[in-house]
Scaffold this motif. Sequence first.
Motif, PDB file in Angstrom:
ATOM      1  N   SER A  40       0.831  -1.198   0.000  1.00 20.41           N
ATOM      2  CA  SER A  40       0.000   0.000   0.000  1.00 20.41           C
ATOM      3  C   SER A  40       0.864   1.244   0.000  1.00 20.41           C
ATOM      4  N   SER A  41       0.231   2.363  -0.299  1.00 21.18           N
ATOM      5  CA  SER A  41       0.872   3.669  -0.158  1.00 21.18           C
ATOM      6  C   SER A  41      -0.230   4.697   0.022  1.00 21.18           C
ATOM      7  N   GLY A  42       0.125   5.814   0.584  1.00 24.16           N
ATOM      8  CA  GLY A  42      -0.880   6.841   0.783  1.00 24.16           C
ATOM      9  C   GLY A  42      -1.233   7.580  -0.479  1.00 24.16           C
ATOM     10  N   LYS A  43      -0.331   7.577  -1.452  1.00 24.95           N
ATOM     11  CA  LYS A  43      -0.550   8.294  -2.692  1.00 24.95           C
ATOM     12  C   LYS A  43       0.121   7.549  -3.836  1.00 24.95           C
ATOM     13  N   GLY A  44      -0.214   7.920  -5.056  1.00 25.79           N
ATOM     14  CA  GLY A  44       0.424   7.315  -6.214  1.00 25.79           C
ATOM     15  C   GLY A  44       1.833   7.842  -6.413  1.00 25.79           C
ATOM     16  N   GLY A  45       2.596   7.149  -7.252  1.00 20.30           N
ATOM     17  CA  GLY A  45       3.931   7.618  -7.593  1.00 20.30           C
ATOM     18  C   GLY A  45       5.034   7.180  -6.657  1.00 20.30           C
ATOM     19  N   THR A  46       4.733   6.283  -5.728  1.00 27.36           N
ATOM     20  CA  THR A  46       5.771   5.833  -4.796  1.00 27.36           C
ATOM     21  C   THR A  46       6.518   4.598  -5.297  1.00 27.36           C
ATOM     22  N   GLY A  47       6.054   3.989  -6.375  1.00 29.52           N
ATOM     23  CA  GLY A  47       6.693   2.777  -6.878  1.00 29.52           C
ATOM     24  C   GLY A  47       6.124   1.513  -6.279  1.00 29.52           C
ATOM     25  N   LYS A  48       4.930   1.602  -5.717  1.00 26.75           N
ATOM     26  CA  LYS A  48       4.285   0.467  -5.061  1.00 26.75           C
ATOM     27  C   LYS A  48       4.081  -0.707  -6.006  1.00 26.75           C
ATOM     28  N   SER A  49       3.541  -0.447  -7.199  1.00 25.65           N
ATOM     29  CA  SER A  49       3.261  -1.537  -8.135  1.00 25.65           C
ATOM     30  C   SER A  49       4.550  -2.172  -8.665  1.00 25.65           C
ATOM     31  N   VAL A  50       5.574  -1.360  -8.841  1.00 26.98           N
ATOM     32  CA  VAL A  50       6.870  -1.901  -9.262  1.00 26.98           C
ATOM     33  C   VAL A  50       7.415  -2.844  -8.205  1.00 26.98           C
ATOM     34  N   LEU A  51       7.282  -2.453  -6.935  1.00 29.25           N
ATOM     35  CA  LEU A  51       7.723  -3.339  -5.852  1.00 29.25           C
ATOM     36  C   LEU A  51       6.904  -4.625  -5.845  1.00 29.25           C
TER      37      LEU A  51
END
Length: 300
Positions: A40-51
Motif C-alpha cells: 500500500s501507499s498513501g498516494k500514487g507515484g511511490t513505486g508500489k506496483s513496481v515493488l
Amino acid sequence: SFSFSSIVESPALARAPSRPILPAPEMASPARPLEVVSISSGKGGTGKSVLASNLGVILAASARVTILDADLGLGNIHILYNLMPRFNASHVISGEKRLDEVFIRGPRGVNVIPGGSGIPELASLNAPMLGVLADGMSTLDRLADFLIIDTPGGIDRQSLLFLLASDQVLVVTTDDITAMTDAYAVIKTIFSRRPGASAVLVVNQARTEADGLETYHKVAHVTRKFLARDLSLGGIIPLDESVERSVARRVPVVLSHPESPAARAMTSIAARLGTPGAGPARPRQPFAARLMGLLSAPAY
C-alpha cells in the motif's frame, strides 16, 4: 515552512479514528492458509506496483505466487509484466468466469489476477460485488503459497478491506512530505482498526541509505508519539535508473538487472516476508473468510 511532524501533529491527522475496531483475522482455522501480503501507499507515484511485481517474481523462485491487482479500475501489474489479459477481475465479479479462469501467467510462473483498465465502476464496488470477489478467492488457499495484493493508493473502502484482511502490510513511501504524511495516514488507519496488524514501512527511491533511514525515522517517530506503536523498517530501496529502464522494457528489474542496487534491496525485502509453512502455524481463518467477515462487520 511546514515540517513533517508539524503536519502530522494537526488534530485531524494525529487523532486515531473513533470508529469501532474491525475483527482481526487471527481467529479460527487449524489449517495453515496462504500468506497474504498487501502493498500500500498513501498516494500514487511511490513505486508500489513496481515493488509488488518484483516481489512476486522473487518469491516465485521457491513458492507458488499469485498477485491480485486490486486497483480494479486502473490496474497496471499486467503492463509491468508485458501481458495482455483477455479477462480480469470484473469477469469474476459478474459471474462470467471463475477466479482461476482469469489467471494470466507472468514471469517465473507468477499468476496474475488482472484489474480492469479504464473501468471506473470497478473502483467503487458495493458490498455484494465485493462479496462475490471474496467468495471467488476461496480457491486461493489451495492454489498459492503467497498472495500479493497491489492495492490502490490511499485508504478507500476497497483498499481498507484488503489491508485489514492481510497477514502483512508493506506501506511504501518516498522522502516526499506528502507521501510520508499519506503513508502515516494509512498506518494510523490500519493500527487503529486492527491493533494486532503487522505493518512495516518501505522507503523507496532513497538517494542514499542515510536519507532512507531519515525518512523511516520521521514516520516511525510520529507513529510512536501519536499511536504508541513501534513501526518496523521493511527495507530501503535506492533511487536506481535500472528501475526506470526495466519499466520501459516491461521486465522486472530483478530479472533485467539482477545485480542492481534496487534489485538487491527488493530481494532483501522478499527474504523478510518469510516462508509459508515454516515454523508453527498461527491459527487463523482462510483469507476469503476474513474478507467476508470484514464485509459483514458493522464498522466496515
